[in-house]
Design a protein around this motif. Structure first.
Motif, short mmCIF file in Angstrom:
data_model
loop_
_atom_site.label_atom_id
_atom_site.label_comp_id
_atom_site.label_asym_id
_atom_site.label_seq_id
_atom_site.Cartn_x
_atom_site.Cartn_y
_atom_site.Cartn_z
N GLU A 29 -26.74 8.24 -71.87
CA GLU A 29 -27.19 9.18 -72.90
C GLU A 29 -27.22 8.51 -74.27
O GLU A 29 -28.11 8.77 -75.08
CB GLU A 29 -26.28 10.41 -72.94
CG GLU A 29 -26.45 11.33 -71.75
CD GLU A 29 -25.42 12.43 -71.70
OE1 GLU A 29 -25.77 13.53 -71.24
OE2 GLU A 29 -24.26 12.20 -72.11
N GLU A 32 -30.32 6.47 -74.42
CA GLU A 32 -31.47 7.36 -74.58
C GLU A 32 -31.55 7.88 -76.01
O GLU A 32 -32.62 7.88 -76.63
CB GLU A 32 -31.36 8.54 -73.60
CG GLU A 32 -32.52 9.51 -73.71
CD GLU A 32 -32.36 10.72 -72.80
OE1 GLU A 32 -33.30 11.52 -72.76
OE2 GLU A 32 -31.30 10.88 -72.15
N ASP A 60 -39.67 14.80 -77.42
CA ASP A 60 -38.64 13.82 -77.74
C ASP A 60 -37.69 14.36 -78.80
O ASP A 60 -36.48 14.12 -78.74
CB ASP A 60 -39.26 12.51 -78.23
CG ASP A 60 -39.94 11.73 -77.12
OD1 ASP A 60 -39.69 12.04 -75.93
OD2 ASP A 60 -40.70 10.81 -77.44
N ARG A 63 -35.14 16.69 -77.16
CA ARG A 63 -34.13 15.94 -76.41
C ARG A 63 -33.17 15.23 -77.37
O ARG A 63 -31.95 15.22 -77.14
CB ARG A 63 -34.79 14.93 -75.47
CG ARG A 63 -33.82 14.11 -74.66
CD ARG A 63 -32.96 14.97 -73.74
NE ARG A 63 -32.07 14.13 -72.96
CZ ARG A 63 -30.92 14.53 -72.47
NH1 ARG A 63 -30.51 15.77 -72.64
NH2 ARG A 63 -30.16 13.70 -71.79
N TRP A 64 -33.69 14.65 -78.45
CA TRP A 64 -32.84 13.99 -79.44
C TRP A 64 -31.84 15.00 -80.00
O TRP A 64 -30.66 14.71 -80.12
CB TRP A 64 -33.70 13.41 -80.56
CG TRP A 64 -32.90 12.71 -81.62
CD1 TRP A 64 -32.60 11.38 -81.66
CD2 TRP A 64 -32.29 13.29 -82.78
NE1 TRP A 64 -31.83 11.10 -82.76
CE2 TRP A 64 -31.63 12.26 -83.47
CE3 TRP A 64 -32.23 14.58 -83.29
CZ2 TRP A 64 -30.93 12.47 -84.66
CZ3 TRP A 64 -31.51 14.80 -84.47
CH2 TRP A 64 -30.89 13.75 -85.13
N GLU A 66 -30.77 17.78 -78.59
CA GLU A 66 -29.79 18.13 -77.55
C GLU A 66 -28.67 17.08 -77.50
O GLU A 66 -27.49 17.43 -77.46
CB GLU A 66 -30.47 18.19 -76.18
CG GLU A 66 -31.37 19.38 -75.97
CD GLU A 66 -32.15 19.28 -74.66
OE1 GLU A 66 -32.07 18.25 -73.96
OE2 GLU A 66 -32.85 20.26 -74.33
N LEU A 67 -29.06 15.81 -77.49
CA LEU A 67 -28.06 14.75 -77.42
C LEU A 67 -27.22 14.70 -78.69
O LEU A 67 -25.99 14.53 -78.62
CB LEU A 67 -28.75 13.40 -77.17
CG LEU A 67 -29.39 13.25 -75.79
CD1 LEU A 67 -30.25 11.98 -75.74
CD2 LEU A 67 -28.34 13.23 -74.69
#
Length: 96
Positions: A29, A32, A60, A63-64, A66-67
């Motif tokens: 993660e 990523e 993207d 997702r960024w 979320e991380l």
């Protein structure tokens, strides 16, 4: 003003293989997240230079986020725990 960056706690640890891993994320993660972070910077630069629509990068971005949220939450918990442990170590301080 005093520069406090050298005293700021790190937001990562180094794993057994010597890779930096963000607190709360797995090594995969973290990789990523860093790739998405670089891609976002490059996309912004290309978009600004060419006037292209940024819609393709929206997935993207999600997702960024979320991380980042996962990392930020775990980091805040880690900081709170670290501060609580430090307070317990100060036996000479009377909090009553």
């Amino acid at each position: 003003m005093i520069d406090q960056r050298p005293n700021a706690p790190r937001r990562y640890f180094v794993d057994a293989q010597g890779h930096r891993v963000l607190i709360g994320l797995s090594p995969e993660e973290t990789a990523e997240f860093e790739a998405l972070d670089v891609a976002a910077t490059e996309t912004l630069q290309i978009t600004a230079e060419t006037g292209m629509d940024k819609g393709a990068a929206a997935v993207d971005d999600v997702r960024w986020l979320e991380l980042y949220s996962k990392h930020e939450g775990a980091w805040r918990v880690w900081i709170a725990q670290s501060q609580a442990e430090r307070t317990q170590d100060l036996g000479f301080v009377n909090y009553v």
